[in-house]
Design a protein around this motif. Structure first.
Motif, PDB file in Angstrom:
ATOM      1  N   PRO A  36      -2.873 -30.160 -11.392  1.00  0.00           N
ATOM      2  CA  PRO A  36      -1.470 -29.989 -11.778  1.00  0.00           C
ATOM      3  C   PRO A  36      -0.571 -30.078 -10.548  1.00  0.00           C
ATOM      4  N   ASP A  37       0.536 -30.696 -10.697  1.00  0.00           N
ATOM      5  CA  ASP A  37       1.523 -30.729  -9.627  1.00  0.00           C
ATOM      6  C   ASP A  37       1.909 -29.284  -9.265  1.00  0.00           C
ATOM      7  N   PRO A  38       1.993 -28.975  -7.980  1.00  0.00           N
ATOM      8  CA  PRO A  38       2.308 -27.581  -7.591  1.00  0.00           C
ATOM      9  C   PRO A  38       3.571 -27.045  -8.264  1.00  0.00           C
ATOM     10  N   ASP A  39       4.508 -27.931  -8.545  1.00  0.00           N
ATOM     11  CA  ASP A  39       5.753 -27.478  -9.172  1.00  0.00           C
ATOM     12  C   ASP A  39       5.556 -26.886 -10.563  1.00  0.00           C
ATOM     13  N   VAL A  40       4.532 -27.341 -11.267  1.00  0.00           N
ATOM     14  CA  VAL A  40       4.371 -26.842 -12.636  1.00  0.00           C
ATOM     15  C   VAL A  40       3.517 -25.583 -12.699  1.00  0.00           C
ATOM     16  N   LEU A  41       2.828 -25.257 -11.584  1.00  0.00           N
ATOM     17  CA  LEU A  41       1.981 -24.065 -11.569  1.00  0.00           C
ATOM     18  C   LEU A  41       2.840 -22.821 -11.782  1.00  0.00           C
ATOM     19  N   LEU A  42       2.345 -21.946 -12.629  1.00  0.00           N
ATOM     20  CA  LEU A  42       3.059 -20.679 -12.787  1.00  0.00           C
ATOM     21  C   LEU A  42       2.916 -19.860 -11.509  1.00  0.00           C
ATOM     22  N   PHE A  62      -6.125 -16.746  -6.224  1.00  0.00           N
ATOM     23  CA  PHE A  62      -5.613 -18.111  -6.345  1.00  0.00           C
ATOM     24  C   PHE A  62      -5.898 -18.915  -5.081  1.00  0.00           C
ATOM     25  N   ASP A  63      -6.258 -20.181  -5.252  1.00  0.00           N
ATOM     26  CA  ASP A  63      -6.405 -21.070  -4.098  1.00  0.00           C
ATOM     27  C   ASP A  63      -5.427 -22.228  -4.255  1.00  0.00           C
ATOM     28  N   PRO A  64      -4.205 -22.019  -3.759  1.00  0.00           N
ATOM     29  CA  PRO A  64      -3.160 -23.033  -3.994  1.00  0.00           C
ATOM     30  C   PRO A  64      -3.506 -24.391  -3.384  1.00  0.00           C
ATOM     31  N   SER A  65      -4.404 -24.428  -2.355  1.00  0.00           N
ATOM     32  CA  SER A  65      -4.676 -25.719  -1.726  1.00  0.00           C
ATOM     33  C   SER A  65      -5.371 -26.660  -2.707  1.00  0.00           C
ATOM     34  N   VAL A  66      -6.051 -26.104  -3.709  1.00  0.00           N
ATOM     35  CA  VAL A  66      -6.651 -26.977  -4.713  1.00  0.00           C
ATOM     36  C   VAL A  66      -6.156 -26.652  -6.116  1.00  0.00           C
ATOM     37  N   GLY A  67      -5.144 -25.788  -6.204  1.00  0.00           N
ATOM     38  CA  GLY A  67      -4.572 -25.453  -7.507  1.00  0.00           C
ATOM     39  C   GLY A  67      -5.516 -24.706  -8.417  1.00  0.00           C
ATOM     40  N   GLU A  68      -6.383 -23.896  -7.802  1.00  0.00           N
ATOM     41  CA  GLU A  68      -7.426 -23.219  -8.578  1.00  0.00           C
ATOM     42  C   GLU A  68      -7.140 -21.732  -8.707  1.00  0.00           C
ATOM     43  N   VAL A  69      -7.485 -21.169  -9.863  1.00  0.00           N
ATOM     44  CA  VAL A  69      -7.466 -19.720 -10.000  1.00  0.00           C
ATOM     45  C   VAL A  69      -8.916 -19.262 -10.212  1.00  0.00           C
ATOM     46  N   ILE A  70      -9.349 -18.328  -9.370  1.00  0.00           N
ATOM     47  CA  ILE A  70     -10.717 -17.850  -9.481  1.00  0.00           C
ATOM     48  C   ILE A  70     -10.723 -16.534 -10.249  1.00  0.00           C
ATOM     49  N   ILE A  71     -11.391 -16.544 -11.367  1.00  0.00           N
ATOM     50  CA  ILE A  71     -11.410 -15.352 -12.223  1.00  0.00           C
ATOM     51  C   ILE A  71     -12.801 -14.726 -12.133  1.00  0.00           C
ATOM     52  N   GLU A  72     -12.854 -13.522 -11.601  1.00  0.00           N
ATOM     53  CA  GLU A  72     -14.120 -12.804 -11.531  1.00  0.00           C
ATOM     54  C   GLU A  72     -14.226 -11.870 -12.711  1.00  0.00           C
ATOM     55  N   ALA A  73     -15.356 -11.971 -13.391  1.00  0.00           N
ATOM     56  CA  ALA A  73     -15.511 -11.097 -14.552  1.00  0.00           C
ATOM     57  C   ALA A  73     -16.966 -10.674 -14.669  1.00  0.00           C
ATOM     58  N   LYS A  74     -17.178  -9.503 -15.271  1.00  0.00           N
ATOM     59  CA  LYS A  74     -18.551  -9.030 -15.424  1.00  0.00           C
ATOM     60  C   LYS A  74     -19.262  -9.837 -16.498  1.00  0.00           C
ATOM     61  N   LYS A  75     -18.493 -10.340 -17.484  1.00  0.00           N
ATOM     62  CA  LYS A  75     -19.078 -11.181 -18.528  1.00  0.00           C
ATOM     63  C   LYS A  75     -18.370 -12.528 -18.521  1.00  0.00           C
ATOM     64  N   PRO A  76     -18.756 -13.405 -17.629  1.00  0.00           N
ATOM     65  CA  PRO A  76     -18.031 -14.674 -17.463  1.00  0.00           C
ATOM     66  C   PRO A  76     -18.019 -15.503 -18.748  1.00  0.00           C
ATOM     67  N   GLY A  77     -19.056 -15.360 -19.571  1.00  0.00           N
ATOM     68  CA  GLY A  77     -19.113 -16.129 -20.823  1.00  0.00           C
ATOM     69  C   GLY A  77     -17.881 -15.888 -21.680  1.00  0.00           C
ATOM     70  N   LEU A  78     -17.374 -14.680 -21.666  1.00  0.00           N
ATOM     71  CA  LEU A  78     -16.214 -14.357 -22.515  1.00  0.00           C
ATOM     72  C   LEU A  78     -14.917 -14.929 -21.934  1.00  0.00           C
ATOM     73  N   VAL A  79     -14.926 -15.248 -20.636  1.00  0.00           N
ATOM     74  CA  VAL A  79     -13.738 -15.897 -20.061  1.00  0.00           C
ATOM     75  C   VAL A  79     -13.751 -17.378 -20.436  1.00  0.00           C
TER      76      VAL A  79
END
Lengths: 648, 648
Positions: free
Chosen positions: B71-77, B101-118
């Motif tokens: 996504p273009d950085p401008d559209v990132l929330l 968040f890793d803005p250099s690649v536009g990624e959000v890293i979500i850590e969860a105990k049950k990743p399947g539900l994410v």
């Protein structure tokens, strides 16, 4: 370009103090400087120093440097005046033919037909000259054939003497710089001529110094610099050139595959350091380099370098005779030894890191006596690594014995003459040509051969250089020349070919003849011209007497190619029919054959720990390496170009 | 510093034209740029592109590049807003523990105990997140032990994202530059770790590119940079650094002898290009590098580099998972494969010159299954040259079978406990420590071992990193963790030692205990502290479970030295009497033993043409090379440091 910071001023200061203590004040020291691999002491009264024969020896021992004492330039008589005085001192029977001056070293070179009379009893006359003119006299026998090359080299050195002295001082300061680190490691990189013949170049590296041994060009692969030139793209070489860290280039011998790309370095300002080689190699390589660019020009190519780049080679060359030991960097000590291959050819011996390691690089060498030269030197003070050529390293590469080869040569010649044919012997201008000349000369004198022997394409000039350095020839030849007073090169059977018209006359004449012409592998030069015209006539013969490298016309013809497309006079391609007889007589090679190579390893003293085979087709390098390992249990390697081998 | 002129603008122009034709206008492309080894297309409407599953695949085929759509950085929330939305979308049962968040690649890293539900059914939830927040979501299982290292690395990448993107673009432009010449030659130079263990560094060179594989330090030879550091004085390396031509550094694994001098390059501005390695290697090497300079500091030494230089390492690292294929220069394509040695350890595979040659460098590897890892990968798409380690390359270097080793370990421990002694197991914080932990954990659980196991010196932190990358562990462990829901690293028998006071308490306590402490060779770190205090008591035991390199205290003790002068607390030297039992149990090694090394060569597919043995004492490298040659008829070499070997 040499860019090192040398910081020798401190060292020189200490040295000056010691010298001032040891040399009497009356000598009047005016300057003490490193010049090339020597420490030069300039004095107003050289006699004072010379009186005590031990003084310089002792000084050299204390300082561990080679020392020259020279008259201060201010006390030197002007050349005209000096020349006049010399002519007065030397008796006219000495027959002085030329006097020239080399102000960069304060030397006067006196050429005379009877050099003994210039020297005088116990050197009396010489001493008298020195006392009167102050120039250091060097006596040379007048060469029986005038060499244009030698005279032009002398005149370059004379006219450029100021630059030359500046250059020598720069070199001296580089050699005697304080080493940055203790000698730690040594390695060599193959830049060219590893598992191949052509473009020989070996980069020796220590943690302190860098030197090249040879810098050749593969004349058979000029259309592709990636194959024709040494590896400029080897990162360590790029680095060394870029940073001006190359301490020296050492040239084993004059052939273009060992020296042919030297002027190129000067053309592109890649190097301005010293070139070490023997005096005859300097002269012969300049001759061959000139010939090389002339051939390129006459073939309509843009020459790789210009005459002025060759002049730079002359200006940057420091000559050493066989056996002279010289420091060439803080951790490298060089000695050149006879290699028996061509005039002035050397085995390069490097004493590294004050004894850490010793390497000998044979260059091209011959290990049996030939008509021209003694066999290669096989005794070194120390030796751990031997880098040796492998041109005839294959298990079946045995050459015909020399006398048999000469017999066969005469046979082919006599047959050809009988059927009114001409014999074409393509030969490198330097080396094979003279070897064949001496063989034929004897047969002409003793056996009654009486057709003219034409010498074309630099061969005559190369021969002139041979006659100027009799001390580099075999004992037999030297004896003949000095004691019997007969110089076989001067036999009237030899007819130099002066120009294209004469060449045309020879080709068109109906008379039988022998033609020795360069190049030796039919890659450019008059031999190709002769070949074109003589090939169709079945009465003629072509005799190959030297190695024909992969990719050359010579190799193709030798292998049996009988229809050859060539560019004719009008620029059109025509197909040459090869009807002449094609012979190969390999017994004249200047290269050690398989037997000699093996026997060299057996006899070389001391026995090396490691042998590295180079300068041969891949299979020959590998075969030789593996045979040496099997037979002598010595560790061997047959590396590729761009391999770097750690020696220590 | 990278200084090449890359001139990729032309190439990018062509690529943009093709992309504009293939991607629908509604996607609204805002930018197309090379970023690291990828071509990144920024769009305002990523969904448009994502809808067509084949689109990116086809584009990649046409362009022959790896492609990322972002996504273009401008559209990132804004991150806060995005975080809020994500928490709304994901069901609370997923137990999100962290969002970064890793803005250099536009990624959000979500850590969860049950990743399947994410992720949701068929990735539904994930898609929803992407549609709402525009950031590309990456889901990670919450590591059961918090790792300070991982969090600090993430925060560096987040806070330096602007620099990071600039860096990635610079790297991308370098990778996709127009090559100057066709691939022509390939060679490798040993800068360190050839015929030795320590300071591993291999410089691979082509006529177009330069890369380093590993850049280690010999911690046992730090007092002499000539032995402790890779050869900075290798001319080709000096050249490459000076001219900014080093395209990349690839790190096989985190141990200091492979990664320990990386930050030094940044400290002295010698490099600013990319470091390629696996994510766990990045994290572990940062941990070890930090530990290294802290140990230096606490020993009163001036550390080789500073924390900020390690930060630069993080900023310059581009991680690759096993099997991901990436261009890293115009003629080099890199893939990392499992090496089975430690977490994240890799065999480096390079596909060179579009198929001209393929090299695999094993780094340190293990070829049998261990408790922690699968055996090293032995199958490559192509392979001509294999560079392999030789730590246990000697003809008698057979290790004890793993189960026997575990039995002996338990025996020694039980005996020691019985006599109320303590067991000291020096182990590298990374690798052996965890292997021993898992073995002891099983025995504690099944066999009833009930003394505390103290973990000192980074071991706990290293263990935390292990738990963060379960996908890099063996199938067995993964099963245990994911399907059986039991993580052996979390057993309460393990007690991390937090500080010097706790350490003192353990030493002074009368209770038996097991202490696993780094360093593994008794060169600094808490293991040396324990050793000093535990050595005099004959009830105690020392168990070496890993390779003890020449020059280390571990090696001396192993060889039988029983009186050891050491600097005590007051700074005075005191002699330590070694009365404790000294055991060596070699079956835990992370290195392939002789049998595994030979079987690796037998089984690796395809069969290489050439094997180069490195990373072992001279005799082991030579022995292994000669045995491989004899048994398999493969050409082998055991080169020295500073040898350069032409591969093609």
């Amino acid at each position: 370009m040499i860019k090192r910071e040398t910081n020798v001023d401190e060292i020189l200061k200490e040295i000056r103090e010691i010298i001032n203590q040891m040399i009497p004040k009356e000598a009047k020291i005016t300057e003490v400087e490193f010049e090339g691999p020597e420490l030069v002491i300039y004095v107003k009264n050289p006699e004072v120093v010379m009186q005590d024969g031990e003084l310089i020896k002792n000084l050299a021992k204390v300082l561990k440097k080679r020392i020259s004492v020279r008259p201060d330039p201010d006390v030197l008589l002007p050349p005209e005046k000096a020349e006049e005085l010399i002519k007065q001192i030397v008796p006219p029977e000495a027959e002085i033919t030329n006097i020239s001056f080399d102000p960069s070293v304060g030397e006067v070179i006196i050429e005379a037909k009877k050099p003994g009379l210039v020297i005088g009893k116990n050197g009396e006359t010489l001493r008298k000259i020195a006392q009167k003119v102050y120039w250091a006299p060097k006596v040379v026998r007048t060469p029986p054939i005038q060499s244009q090359t030698i005279y032009s080299i002398r005149s370059i050195l004379q006219s450029e003497s100021k630059d030359r002295r500046k250059f020598l001082r720069q070199v001296g300061r580089n050699i005697y710089r304080k080493p940055e680190l203790k000698s730690d490691w040594i390695r060599i990189t193959g830049l060219g001529g590893f598992r191949e013949v052509g473009r020989s170049a070996l980069l020796l590296q220590t943690n302190e110094s860098f030197v090249l041994v040879d810098f050749g060009v593969n004349v058979a692969a000029l259309n592709d610099p990636k194959k024709g030139f040494p590896h400029f793209d080897a990162p360590e070489f790029t680095y060394v050139l870029k940073e001006g860290l190359l301490d020296a280039i050492i040239i084993t011998h004059a052939h273009l595959d060992h020296s042919g790309l030297l002027p190129y370095l000067f053309r592109y300002n890649l190097f301005d350091g010293p070139i070490y080689t023997t005096p005859p190699t300097r002269d012969l390589m300049v001759l061959l380099q000139k010939d090389f660019i002339e051939i390129q020009q006459s073939s309509g190519l843009d020459p790789l370098y210009r005459p002025r780049d060759i002049k730079e080679v002359v200006k940057h060359t420091i000559t050493l005779d066989y056996g002279e030991v010289r420091d060439i960097s803080p951790d490298l000590r060089l000695t050149l030894h006879n290699a028996g291959h061509i005039l002035g050819s050397s085995i390069v011996h490097l004493h590294i890191g004050n004894g850490l390691h010793n390497v000998a690089v044979t260059g091209d060498f011959k290990f049996i006596p030939t008509r021209l030269f003694e066999p290669a030197n096989a005794k070194f003070p120390r030796l751990e690594t031997l880098v040796m050529e492998s041109t005839y390293g294959g298990s079946k590469d045995y050459q015909m014995p020399r006398d048999e080869a000469e017999k066969r040569l005469i046979e082919v010649i006599l047959h050809t003459i009988k059927r009114k044919g001409k014999v074409l012997i393509p030969a490198m201008a330097v080396g094979r040509a003279q070897e064949i000349m001496i063989a034929l000369e004897e047969y002409a004198r003793v056996g009654g051969l009486d057709v003219p022997i034409y010498l074309d394409g630099m061969i005559w000039e190369a021969t002139a250089i041979h006659t100027a350095y009799p001390e580099y020839l075999s004992k037999n030849l030297r004896n003949q020349i000095f004691h019997e007073g007969y110089n076989p090169f001067l036999n009237e059977i030899f007819k130099p070919v002066a120009n294209a018209n004469e060449r045309k006359d020879i080709i068109e004449s109906e008379e039988p003849a022998i033609i020795i012409a360069s190049s030796g592998m039919l890659v450019g030069g008059p031999s190709v011209e002769y070949f074109k015209h003589l090939a169709p006539d079945p009465r003629n013969s072509l005799i190959f007497v030297s190695y024909q490298a992969e990719g050359t016309l010579g190799r193709q013809v030798q292998r049996g190619l009988r229809e050859i497309p060539m560019v004719g006079e009008g620029g059109k391609t025509e197909v040459i029919q090869v009807n002449m007889e094609i012979h190969t007589i390999d017994g004249f090679s200047g290269h050690a054959d398989r037997r000699e190579l093996m026997s060299y390893v057996a006899r070389v003293k001391p026995r090396p720990e490691r042998v590295i085979t180079v300068h041969g087709e891949p299979q020959k390098c590998l075969d030789l390496a593996s045979s040496i390992h099997k037979k002598f249990g010595i560790s061997t390697r047959a590396p590729n170009n761009l391999d770097a081998i750690r020696l220590k």
